[in-house]
Design a protein around this motif. Structure first.
Motif, PDB file in Angstrom:
ATOM      1  N   ILE A  22       0.722  -1.279   0.128  1.00 18.19           N
ATOM      2  CA  ILE A  22      -0.100  -0.059   0.042  1.00 18.19           C
ATOM      3  C   ILE A  22       0.963   1.399  -0.065  1.00 18.19           C
ATOM      4  CG2 ILE A  22      -1.605   1.328   1.469  1.00 18.19           C
ATOM      5  CD1 ILE A  22      -2.844  -1.391   2.159  1.00 18.19           C
ATOM      6  N   GLU A  34      -4.689   4.133   1.329  1.00 21.14           N
ATOM      7  CA  GLU A  34      -5.794   3.788   1.853  1.00 21.14           C
ATOM      8  C   GLU A  34      -5.705   2.705   3.059  1.00 21.14           C
ATOM      9  OE1 GLU A  34      -8.748   5.052   1.116  1.00 21.14           O
ATOM     10  OE2 GLU A  34      -8.144   6.450  -0.431  1.00 21.14           O
ATOM     11  N   THR A  35      -6.772   2.260   3.507  1.00 23.98           N
ATOM     12  CA  THR A  35      -6.436   1.223   4.650  1.00 23.98           C
ATOM     13  C   THR A  35      -6.608  -0.125   4.167  1.00 23.98           C
ATOM     14  OG1 THR A  35      -9.102   1.284   4.667  1.00 23.98           O
ATOM     15  CG2 THR A  35      -7.808   2.675   6.386  1.00 23.98           C
ATOM     16  N   THR A  36      -7.075  -0.468   2.958  1.00 22.71           N
ATOM     17  CA  THR A  36      -6.889  -1.880   2.373  1.00 22.71           C
ATOM     18  C   THR A  36      -6.481  -1.784   0.722  1.00 22.71           C
ATOM     19  OG1 THR A  36      -9.163  -1.640   1.471  1.00 22.71           O
ATOM     20  CG2 THR A  36      -8.832  -2.456   3.727  1.00 22.71           C
ATOM     21  N   CYS A  37      -6.170  -2.908   0.492  1.00 24.54           N
ATOM     22  CA  CYS A  37      -5.513  -3.203  -0.942  1.00 24.54           C
ATOM     23  C   CYS A  37      -6.675  -2.851  -1.833  1.00 24.54           C
ATOM     24  CB  CYS A  37      -4.907  -4.312  -1.131  1.00 24.54           C
ATOM     25  SG  CYS A  37      -3.489  -4.638  -0.397  1.00 24.54           S
ATOM     26  N   LEU A  38      -7.755  -3.332  -1.626  1.00 18.34           N
ATOM     27  CA  LEU A  38      -8.991  -2.808  -2.339  1.00 18.34           C
ATOM     28  C   LEU A  38      -9.376  -1.588  -2.888  1.00 18.34           C
ATOM     29  CD1 LEU A  38     -10.938  -4.295  -4.200  1.00 18.34           C
ATOM     30  CD2 LEU A  38     -12.660  -4.476  -2.302  1.00 18.34           C
ATOM     31  N   LYS A  39      -9.358  -0.696  -1.541  1.00 14.54           N
ATOM     32  CA  LYS A  39      -9.738   0.534  -1.573  1.00 14.54           C
ATOM     33  C   LYS A  39      -8.493   1.459  -2.382  1.00 14.54           C
ATOM     34  CE  LYS A  39     -12.352   1.132   2.584  1.00 14.54           C
ATOM     35  NZ  LYS A  39     -12.347   1.878   3.983  1.00 14.54           N
ATOM     36  N   MET A  40      -7.308   0.773  -2.109  1.00 17.85           N
ATOM     37  CA  MET A  40      -6.133   1.255  -3.074  1.00 17.85           C
ATOM     38  C   MET A  40      -5.933   1.190  -4.373  1.00 17.85           C
ATOM     39  SD  MET A  40      -3.421   3.095  -1.721  1.00 17.85           S
ATOM     40  CE  MET A  40      -2.124   3.893  -2.386  1.00 17.85           C
ATOM     41  N   ASP A  42      -8.976   0.587  -5.832  1.00 22.16           N
ATOM     42  CA  ASP A  42      -9.990   1.498  -6.621  1.00 22.16           C
ATOM     43  C   ASP A  42      -9.512   2.941  -6.986  1.00 22.16           C
ATOM     44  OD1 ASP A  42     -11.619  -0.604  -6.581  1.00 22.16           O
ATOM     45  OD2 ASP A  42     -12.596  -0.080  -4.702  1.00 22.16           O
ATOM     46  N   ALA A  43      -8.612   3.395  -6.021  1.00 22.81           N
ATOM     47  CA  ALA A  43      -8.192   4.933  -6.092  1.00 22.81           C
ATOM     48  C   ALA A  43      -7.200   4.876  -7.256  1.00 22.81           C
ATOM     49  CB  ALA A  43      -7.375   5.273  -4.805  1.00 22.81           C
TER      50      ALA A  43
END
Length: 136
Positions: A22, A34-40, A42-43
């Motif tokens: 991350i 971001e707090t998670t890989c998925l959110k990162m 997405d960004a």
């Protein structure tokens, strides 16, 4: 995220933890972590491809040629037996490599000497001596 980084030539296998992944992505794409890989991911996906490419080139460097990385990968695989042999013999792999290279070069020199006649070897030795070179 690994795909975004790997597509630009970064070796994601060297990244040990999710947090490190991350932080690396945040640094490469210049966005807040971001707090998670998925959110990162997405960004990163929300960014235009041209911007991702530009930022990756700026922060990682130019993308390596895939052939270069494939050749490097094959070279590393080829070094594995040498490293295993060096470990078995309790010697430094670099020293073993140099010793083997010297052995092969000496063997080639001996083979070359056997294919030349005595007058040819004498003439070559004289030429080398006159040029200030010494060959064994």
């Amino acid at each position: 995220m690994e795909a975004f980084l790997g597509a630009r030539g970064m070796r994601t296998s060297d990244i040990a933890t999710t947090e490190e992944l991350i932080q690396t992505a945040a640094g490469v794409f210049e966005i807040p972590a971001e707090t998670t890989c998925l959110k990162m991911a997405d960004a990163i996906a929300a960014m235009p491809k041209s911007q991702r490419r530009r930022l990756a080139r700026k922060n990682i460097g130019p993308m390596q040629n895939r052939r270069d990385s494939k050749a490097r990968s094959q070279a590393l695989k080829a070094q594995a037996p040498l490293k295993a042999l060096a470990a078995e013999l309790h010697v430094n792999p670099d020293e073993l490599r140099e010793a083997l290279r010297a052995f092969v070069n000496r063997k080639k020199a001996i083979a070359d000497c056997q294919t030349k006649t005595l007058p040819q070897r004498a003439a070559e030795a004289e030429r080398n001596w006159r040029n200030g070179q010494t060959k064994s």
